[in-house]
Design an enzyme around this catalytic site. Structure first.
Site, short mmCIF file in Angstrom:
data_model
loop_
_atom_site.label_atom_id
_atom_site.label_comp_id
_atom_site.label_asym_id
_atom_site.label_seq_id
_atom_site.Cartn_x
_atom_site.Cartn_y
_atom_site.Cartn_z
N SER A 66 37.82 -32.43 29.84
CA SER A 66 39.14 -31.80 29.75
C SER A 66 40.16 -32.61 28.96
CB SER A 66 39.68 -31.52 31.16
OG SER A 66 39.03 -30.40 31.72
N GLN A 132 26.01 -18.90 35.33
CA GLN A 132 25.94 -20.34 35.53
C GLN A 132 24.81 -20.76 36.46
OE1 GLN A 132 30.11 -20.88 36.90
NE2 GLN A 132 30.10 -22.57 35.46
N TYR A 168 45.95 -24.41 37.18
CA TYR A 168 45.07 -25.02 36.18
C TYR A 168 44.03 -24.01 35.70
CZ TYR A 168 42.25 -28.58 33.88
OH TYR A 168 41.57 -29.33 32.96
N ASN A 170 40.98 -23.53 32.71
CA ASN A 170 40.17 -23.80 31.53
C ASN A 170 40.18 -22.61 30.59
OD1 ASN A 170 39.05 -26.46 32.08
ND2 ASN A 170 37.93 -25.49 33.75
#
Length: 436
Positions: A66, A132, A168, A170
């Site tokens: 990150s 995933q 937060y 991504n």
């Protein structure tokens, strides 16, 4: 910028770095970069690939995780400084007509919202988790590409009103990279190379795997390199200690970094000043958010170097450790990698008291009674990255020329201890530099 010194650090610095190496995963290699004024040191320990016993060096590549978001924040600031995009541009402007996520049209998501985790978008795109599972311990995101992302965006729910709360994401930062690439008509990694990495001389920093790459290990087995084809702007970069020295030195003093003739120093200087500026208010003790960075204030009494009380022999770096000198900066708060926590947004760019910066975060500082902004000098700007094979910590003081970068491979379960040790090390470096 003075030439890097490759050799053992002074005894005091060696003592300070021992706990940091002790916290690093014993099965993987690590490189630590320190900047203290004109002094630059890089210390390397362990092996990049265990099977060949190749030692970690200043040019060994590590996954940044990150920490990539700080590069994306700088790219946004660079393009905004050129007038190619605006912080308040709605994301729809750079997306296909049928690809925008659903959200209240009276308050559109902007590029700034994506950079400061205030868009309301979830952490990951809709539909990415089922794919995933079969690759959870290898390459969980490798099959989720840009086409999947564009199909998933219209199904992605937005929580709350954009610009009002930090969550937060991504997805948000990865989407920002895609939109900047669309605006420029280039792929993200090519655009980043042309606007950021090339001008700053970061020749070994890129999204693709390359030579001399450090390998992380899990239960004694090598972890495959991380791949994130849909969201490279969120976590896909690899870099070296040498490059992180130049990157952090640019944030401390751009004039100290030799730039190629084609580089626009004025644009870079403007962008570097923009990324460190907080744009959200830190609430519940969390950091404020900059453009990709986190920002915190050192608490009262933080200038007392507690690390000096540690036994001199604790956490010896071990035989075979190689030490070099380069430079870097690190600072920040604890928590999930790069997580800024929840924070209120102080206002639009330029508003008094705002605390978001592009990609970085800032530790909380006392604010003057009139709300004009920070009144103490003990600030740190930082970001943390971690994936299944590596941990990265990068930060610096925006007030004094001190910085720290830590790149480590190995067991990710040790990431929290490593990050905490990095924060403590940076805190002591700032304190001791101020006392000097």
């Amino acid at each position: 910028m003075n030439a890097p010194l490759y050799g053992p650090p002074d005894p005091e610095l060696d003592r300070l770095l021992r706990p940091l190496f002790r916290a690093a995963a014993p099965a993987g290699g690590a490189a630590v970069v320190v900047i203290r004024g004109d002094e630059r040191t890089v210390a390397c320990r362990g092996h990049a690939v265990r099977s060949t016993e190749r030692p970690v060096r200043a040019d060994t590549r590590f996954e940044l995780g990150s920490v990539t978001k700080t590069f994306t924040g700088l790219l946004l600031a660079e393009m905004a400084a050129r007038g190619e995009v605006g912080y308040d541009d709605p994301i729809d402007r750079y997306l296909p007509a049928d690809a925008a996520p659903g959200y209240p049209q009276e308050r559109p998501i902007t590029l700034l919202h994506l950079a400061t985790h205030t868009s309301g978008l979830p952490r990951l795109p809709d539909g990415v988790l089922p794919g995933q599972v079969p690759r959870w311990f290898t390459r969980p995101y490798a099959t989720f590409g840009p086409a999947h992302l564009l199909r998933a965006l219209p199904r992605t729910a937005v929580r709350g009103t954009p610009g009002t709360q930090v969550r937060y994401s991504n997805l948000g930062c990865g989407l920002l990279g895609l939109l900047l690439a669309n605006a420029a008509g280039q792929r993200y990694d090519d655009l980043l190379a042309a606007r950021v990495c090339g001008p700053l001389g970061l020749m070994d920093t890129s999204c693709g795997p390359g030579r001399e790459e450090d390998a992380g290990y899990r239960r004694g087995r090598r972890v495959p390199s991380f791949r994130l084809p849909a969201l490279p702007a969120a976590a896909a970069l690899r870099s070296t200690a040498d490059d992180m020295l130049r990157y952090l030195q640019a944030h401390l003093a751009l004039d100290a970094v030799p730039l190629p003739e084609r580089a626009d120093a004025a644009v870079l200087r403007t962008a570097l000043n923009e990324v460190r500026r907080p744009r959200t208010d830190g609430r519940r003790g969390g950091p404020r958010i900059c453009l990709g960075w986190n920002h915190r204030a050192l608490p009262a009494g933080a200038a007392e170097p507690r690390a000096a009380a540690r036994p001199a022999g604790a956490g010896v770096a071990g035989a075979g450790a190689s030490v070099a000198a380069v430079g870097a900066s690190v600072a920040g708060a604890f928590g999930r990698s790069g997580a800024a926590g929840r924070a209120g947004v102080a206002g639009r760019p330029g508003a008094a008291g705002r605390a978001e910066a592009a990609g970085w975060a800032v530790l909380p500082v006392p604010v003057a009674s009139d709300g004009a902004g920070p009144v103490e000098a003990g600030e740190v700007v930082y970001h943390v990255g971690a994936d299944r094979g590596s941990t990265a910590f990068v930060g610096f003081s925006p007030r004094v020329p001190v910085g720290l970068a830590v790149l480590a491979g190995g067991q990710p379960l040790r990431s929290r201890a490593l990050v905490q040790s990095a924060h403590e090390t940076l805190r002591v470096l700032i304190a001791e530099f101020g006392e000097g």
